[in-house]
Scaffold this motif. Structure first.
Motif, PDB file in Angstrom:
ATOM      1  N   CYS A  53      -8.411   0.498   0.742  1.00  0.00           N
ATOM      2  CA  CYS A  53      -8.768  -0.164   1.997  1.00  0.00           C
ATOM      3  C   CYS A  53      -8.377   0.693   3.200  1.00  0.00           C
ATOM      4  O   CYS A  53      -9.046   0.699   4.230  1.00  0.00           O
ATOM      5  CB  CYS A  53      -8.088  -1.526   2.052  1.00  0.00           C
ATOM      6  SG  CYS A  53      -8.495  -2.496   3.496  1.00  0.00           S
ATOM      7  N   LYS A  54      -7.281   1.433   3.061  1.00  0.00           N
ATOM      8  CA  LYS A  54      -6.817   2.253   4.182  1.00  0.00           C
ATOM      9  C   LYS A  54      -7.873   3.277   4.583  1.00  0.00           C
ATOM     10  O   LYS A  54      -8.119   3.518   5.761  1.00  0.00           O
ATOM     11  CB  LYS A  54      -5.513   2.958   3.771  1.00  0.00           C
ATOM     12  CG  LYS A  54      -4.629   3.294   4.942  1.00  0.00           C
ATOM     13  CD  LYS A  54      -3.493   4.188   4.511  1.00  0.00           C
ATOM     14  CE  LYS A  54      -2.275   3.409   4.083  1.00  0.00           C
ATOM     15  NZ  LYS A  54      -1.148   4.318   3.753  1.00  0.00           N
TER      16      LYS A  54
ATOM     17  N   TYR B  53      -1.104  -4.631  11.644  1.00  0.00           N
ATOM     18  CA  TYR B  53      -0.906  -3.592  10.638  1.00  0.00           C
ATOM     19  C   TYR B  53      -1.142  -2.282  11.376  1.00  0.00           C
ATOM     20  O   TYR B  53      -2.268  -1.932  11.699  1.00  0.00           O
ATOM     21  CB  TYR B  53      -1.916  -3.814   9.516  1.00  0.00           C
ATOM     22  CG  TYR B  53      -1.725  -2.933   8.307  1.00  0.00           C
ATOM     23  CD1 TYR B  53      -0.559  -2.987   7.562  1.00  0.00           C
ATOM     24  CD2 TYR B  53      -2.742  -2.086   7.894  1.00  0.00           C
ATOM     25  CE1 TYR B  53      -0.402  -2.194   6.444  1.00  0.00           C
ATOM     26  CE2 TYR B  53      -2.592  -1.294   6.768  1.00  0.00           C
ATOM     27  CZ  TYR B  53      -1.419  -1.343   6.044  1.00  0.00           C
ATOM     28  OH  TYR B  53      -1.276  -0.563   4.931  1.00  0.00           O
TER      29      TYR B  53
ATOM     30  N   ASN C 205      -1.340  -9.894   7.094  1.00  0.00           N
ATOM     31  CA  ASN C 205      -0.165  -9.035   7.087  1.00  0.00           C
ATOM     32  C   ASN C 205       0.088  -8.730   8.557  1.00  0.00           C
ATOM     33  O   ASN C 205      -0.833  -8.273   9.229  1.00  0.00           O
ATOM     34  CB  ASN C 205      -0.465  -7.746   6.317  1.00  0.00           C
ATOM     35  CG  ASN C 205       0.705  -6.788   6.280  1.00  0.00           C
ATOM     36  OD1 ASN C 205       1.793  -7.100   6.743  1.00  0.00           O
ATOM     37  ND2 ASN C 205       0.473  -5.604   5.735  1.00  0.00           N
TER      38      ASN C 205
ATOM     39  N   ASP D  78     -10.329  -7.351   7.788  1.00  0.00           N
ATOM     40  CA  ASP D  78      -9.490  -6.745   6.762  1.00  0.00           C
ATOM     41  C   ASP D  78      -9.106  -7.857   5.792  1.00  0.00           C
ATOM     42  O   ASP D  78      -8.277  -8.713   6.095  1.00  0.00           O
ATOM     43  CB  ASP D  78      -8.253  -6.112   7.427  1.00  0.00           C
ATOM     44  CG  ASP D  78      -7.331  -5.403   6.439  1.00  0.00           C
ATOM     45  OD1 ASP D  78      -7.270  -5.821   5.272  1.00  0.00           O
ATOM     46  OD2 ASP D  78      -6.655  -4.446   6.865  1.00  0.00           O
TER      47      ASP D  78
ATOM     48  N   VAL E 174      -8.027  -7.366   2.571  1.00  0.00           N
ATOM     49  CA  VAL E 174      -7.392  -6.713   1.436  1.00  0.00           C
ATOM     50  C   VAL E 174      -6.579  -7.739   0.609  1.00  0.00           C
ATOM     51  O   VAL E 174      -6.385  -7.557  -0.581  1.00  0.00           O
ATOM     52  CB  VAL E 174      -6.547  -5.514   1.931  1.00  0.00           C
ATOM     53  CG1 VAL E 174      -5.247  -5.946   2.544  1.00  0.00           C
ATOM     54  CG2 VAL E 174      -6.316  -4.495   0.832  1.00  0.00           C
ATOM     55  N   TYR E 175      -6.152  -8.840   1.281  1.00  0.00           N
ATOM     56  CA  TYR E 175      -5.448  -9.922   0.568  1.00  0.00           C
ATOM     57  C   TYR E 175      -6.381 -11.084   0.225  1.00  0.00           C
ATOM     58  O   TYR E 175      -5.921 -12.207   0.000  1.00  0.00           O
ATOM     59  CB  TYR E 175      -4.257 -10.439   1.391  1.00  0.00           C
ATOM     60  CG  TYR E 175      -3.200  -9.386   1.596  1.00  0.00           C
ATOM     61  CD1 TYR E 175      -2.304  -9.073   0.582  1.00  0.00           C
ATOM     62  CD2 TYR E 175      -3.132  -8.669   2.784  1.00  0.00           C
ATOM     63  CE1 TYR E 175      -1.360  -8.078   0.756  1.00  0.00           C
ATOM     64  CE2 TYR E 175      -2.190  -7.673   2.970  1.00  0.00           C
ATOM     65  CZ  TYR E 175      -1.305  -7.381   1.949  1.00  0.00           C
ATOM     66  OH  TYR E 175      -0.377  -6.382   2.106  1.00  0.00           O
TER      67      TYR E 175
ATOM     68  N   SER F  91     -10.089  -4.093  -1.112  1.00  0.00           N
ATOM     69  CA  SER F  91      -9.765  -3.177  -2.214  1.00  0.00           C
ATOM     70  C   SER F  91      -9.254  -3.990  -3.394  1.00  0.00           C
ATOM     71  O   SER F  91      -9.047  -5.209  -3.284  1.00  0.00           O
ATOM     72  CB  SER F  91      -8.695  -2.167  -1.787  1.00  0.00           C
ATOM     73  OG  SER F  91      -7.410  -2.759  -1.752  1.00  0.00           O
TER      74      SER F  91
ATOM     75  N   SER G 153      -6.378  -3.139  -4.593  1.00  0.00           N
ATOM     76  CA  SER G 153      -4.944  -2.824  -4.553  1.00  0.00           C
ATOM     77  C   SER G 153      -4.041  -4.044  -4.649  1.00  0.00           C
ATOM     78  O   SER G 153      -3.031  -4.024  -5.350  1.00  0.00           O
ATOM     79  CB  SER G 153      -4.598  -2.102  -3.250  1.00  0.00           C
ATOM     80  OG  SER G 153      -5.355  -0.943  -3.097  1.00  0.00           O
ATOM     81  N   LYS G 154      -4.373  -5.114  -3.912  1.00  0.00           N
ATOM     82  CA  LYS G 154      -3.434  -6.222  -3.781  1.00  0.00           C
ATOM     83  C   LYS G 154      -3.719  -7.327  -4.785  1.00  0.00           C
ATOM     84  O   LYS G 154      -2.817  -7.801  -5.453  1.00  0.00           O
ATOM     85  CB  LYS G 154      -3.461  -6.773  -2.350  1.00  0.00           C
ATOM     86  CG  LYS G 154      -3.304  -5.704  -1.247  1.00  0.00           C
ATOM     87  CD  LYS G 154      -1.890  -5.142  -1.127  1.00  0.00           C
ATOM     88  CE  LYS G 154      -1.776  -3.834  -0.373  1.00  0.00           C
ATOM     89  NZ  LYS G 154      -1.983  -3.823   1.043  1.00  0.00           N
TER      90      LYS G 154
ATOM     91  N   ARG H 117      -6.386   3.491  -5.986  1.00  0.00           N
ATOM     92  CA  ARG H 117      -7.172   3.941  -4.834  1.00  0.00           C
ATOM     93  C   ARG H 117      -8.646   3.596  -4.945  1.00  0.00           C
ATOM     94  O   ARG H 117      -9.517   4.465  -4.966  1.00  0.00           O
ATOM     95  CB  ARG H 117      -6.987   5.448  -4.582  1.00  0.00           C
ATOM     96  CG  ARG H 117      -5.551   5.927  -4.452  1.00  0.00           C
ATOM     97  CD  ARG H 117      -4.671   5.048  -3.568  1.00  0.00           C
ATOM     98  NE  ARG H 117      -5.101   4.943  -2.191  1.00  0.00           N
ATOM     99  CZ  ARG H 117      -4.993   3.799  -1.487  1.00  0.00           C
ATOM    100  NH1 ARG H 117      -4.502   2.691  -2.015  1.00  0.00           N
ATOM    101  NH2 ARG H 117      -5.375   3.769  -0.253  1.00  0.00           N
TER     102      ARG H 117
HETATM  103  C1  PLP Z   1      -1.986  -2.801   2.039  1.00  0.00           C
HETATM  104  C2  PLP Z   1      -2.916  -2.982   3.183  1.00  0.00           C
HETATM  105  C3  PLP Z   1      -4.020  -2.127   3.350  1.00  0.00           C
HETATM  106  C4  PLP Z   1      -4.225  -0.892   2.506  1.00  0.00           C
HETATM  107  O1  PLP Z   1      -4.764  -1.182   1.262  1.00  0.00           O
HETATM  108  P1  PLP Z   1      -5.048  -0.023   0.206  1.00  0.00           P
HETATM  109  O2  PLP Z   1      -6.170  -0.526  -0.624  1.00  0.00           O
HETATM  110  O3  PLP Z   1      -3.801   0.179  -0.595  1.00  0.00           O
HETATM  111  O4  PLP Z   1      -5.428   1.211   0.968  1.00  0.00           O
HETATM  112  C5  PLP Z   1      -4.902  -2.390   4.395  1.00  0.00           C
HETATM  113  N1  PLP Z   1      -4.708  -3.431   5.240  1.00  0.00           N
HETATM  114  C6  PLP Z   1      -3.639  -4.246   5.123  1.00  0.00           C
HETATM  115  C7  PLP Z   1      -3.484  -5.372   6.090  1.00  0.00           C
HETATM  116  C8  PLP Z   1      -2.702  -4.040   4.092  1.00  0.00           C
HETATM  117  O5  PLP Z   1      -1.618  -4.828   4.011  1.00  0.00           O
END
Ligand code: PLP
Length: 419
Positions: free
Chosen positions: A116-117, A141, A191, A219, A221-222, A249, A251-252, A260
């Protein structure tokens, strides 16, 4: 060579002392960890970063692990992937997100990114124009600010309102926007606040964006990591009111930030983004940029489609009980108030009443002394834009959370002003 490097400004790193606002979450946490005393024989505890993947109880599902192994073993995914990602991954992400929408996304709306970054940086680059500005949440963030700075995109802050469950102060959004504002960012679930926005609030955000003629960068991501009374509703549900660009993503939700794999999705049922060339611009920015490993992309359909409900519900149950436990324990500490229990993501923001403490100036000093005296790392609120607050991560194994919150209480008692 040394003199040339020095002349060009490479003169050793700027040491972080008590100004974490200028520094990333990672570097602040690293700095605090370096201050943990070697004489303390207790294990160090970090409630600083949000990466639960190192705990056994938060291990990802075998469905995801098997999907990766299978993709590697097939030997079909050893080549470079095309810009925007391989088709089967884009199609699977479009399907996954469409499940929650009143319209269907197409694989063409999806761009696979390196987490996500990376999607955040791509979006900032796409929008960077000399006159343009974007609106960012505070607290927030802060990597958005970092990317905006490095790509020379002006940003302005709007507040999130703690007494309203950290909703967006939409009056402030209208007040700071001008004719050069092109987008606002929302992070939901939130976040650093652990907030979850209701459908009504998201609708109001979309209506405000429409009125101002700006797009919404959501965003998420969560996404789906919610454990309170409100369901997760994606911002793109209101994509026909204002165009939305969704960032996300695996990721979370799957607890695999090291893999990645993320996405940037144009949720634009009215076709405005395509018409204005934003879609082409995304491809242009992505062309020279790195791309997520092909075998991880190839595993995406299985990961998104075959993960069973019991993996998700187990994770959500763990996070819910951790959030409840954290809220209850924090209530026992007089110098800390928690305006809003976390209902999503992995964090809670709490207010620090430094006036009740004897020898603590602010949140930064609080966290520094906490690391030194209790071997406990907590993030100063200043790092996410809110001085004299703290961000606490509760996505850790229960024993660490219990031990950590116990140390926090002991520290606060020890430093409490005499009544
Ligand atoms: C962790 C996070 C990201 C980054 O996510 P990745 O998929 O690890 O790059 C982006 N935005 C927020 C708000 C996050 O907490």
């Amino acid at each position: 060579m040394e003199s040339k490097l020095k002349k060009l400004g490479f003169q050793g790193s700027e040491k972080l002392k008590t100004a974490p606002l200028k520094h990333s979450i990672k570097s602040v946490v690293k700095f605090l960890k370096e201050n943990i005393s070697e004489d303390d024989h207790r294990p160090a505890i970090s409630l600083g970063l949000g990466d639960p993947s190192c705990f056994n109880c938060f291990r990802t599902t075998t469905v995801a692990e098997d999907a990766i192994v299978e993709a590697v073993r097939s030997a079909k995914f050893n080549s470079y992937a095309p810009t925007g990602g391989i088709f089967i991954a884009r199609r699977a992400i479009a399907e996954y997100l469409s499940n929650d929408l009143p319209y269907q996304l197409s694989p063409d709306d999806v761009y696979v990114t390196v987490g996500c970054k990376h999607a955040m940086e791509v979006m900032v680059k796409v929008l960077a124009r000399s006159e343009a500005n974007i609106l960012l949440p505070s607290p927030g963030y802060r990597i958005y600010e970092t990317f905006a700075n490095s790509h020379h995109l002006e940003f302005r802050h709007f507040d999130l309102l703690p007494e309203k469950g950290w909703e967006v102060d939409l009056d402030a959004v209208e007040a700071i926007a001008d004719e050069n504002t092109i987008a606002m960012v929302i992070i939901n679930p939130g976040n650093p606040c652990g907030s979850v926005y209701s459908s009504e609030h998201l609708k109001k955000i979309a209506e405000t964006a429409r009125k101002l003629g700006i797009l919404v960068i959501a965003d998420e991501v969560y996404g789906h990591i919610v454990f309170g009374s409100k369901p997760f509703v994606p911002m793109s549900f209101f994509g026909s009111t204002a165009p939305v660009i969704t960032l996300g993503s695996i990721s979370k939700r799957w607890m695999v930030p090291g893999w990645r794999l993320g996405w940037l999705v144009t949720s634009d049922p009215t076709g405005l983004l395509k018409k204005c060339g934003i879609a082409d611009s995304i491809t242009n920015v992505l062309n020279p940029s790195p791309i997520s490993p092909t075998f991880v992309q190839a595993a995406v359909p299985k990961i998104l489609e075959k993960t069973t409900e019991d993996f998700f519900s187990k994770t959500i149950d763990l996070l819910r009980s951790a959030s409840d436990f954290c809220y209850d324990k924090l209530k026992e500490i007089p110098c800390i108030t928690c305006p809003q229990k976390a209902e999503g993501a992995m964090f809670v923001m709490v207010k620090l009443k430094v006036s009740l403490l004897d020898d603590v100036e602010d949140d930064t000093e609080f966290c520094l002394k906490l690391a030194k005296e209790e071997s406990l790392v907590i993030l100063p609120g200043l790092t996410v834009g809110l001085k004299n607050w703290l961000r606490i991560t509760f996505a850790v194994e229960h024993s660490s959370l219990e031990d950590g919150l116990g140390r926090l209480k002991a520290f606060c008692q020890r430093h409490a002003k005499e009544p």
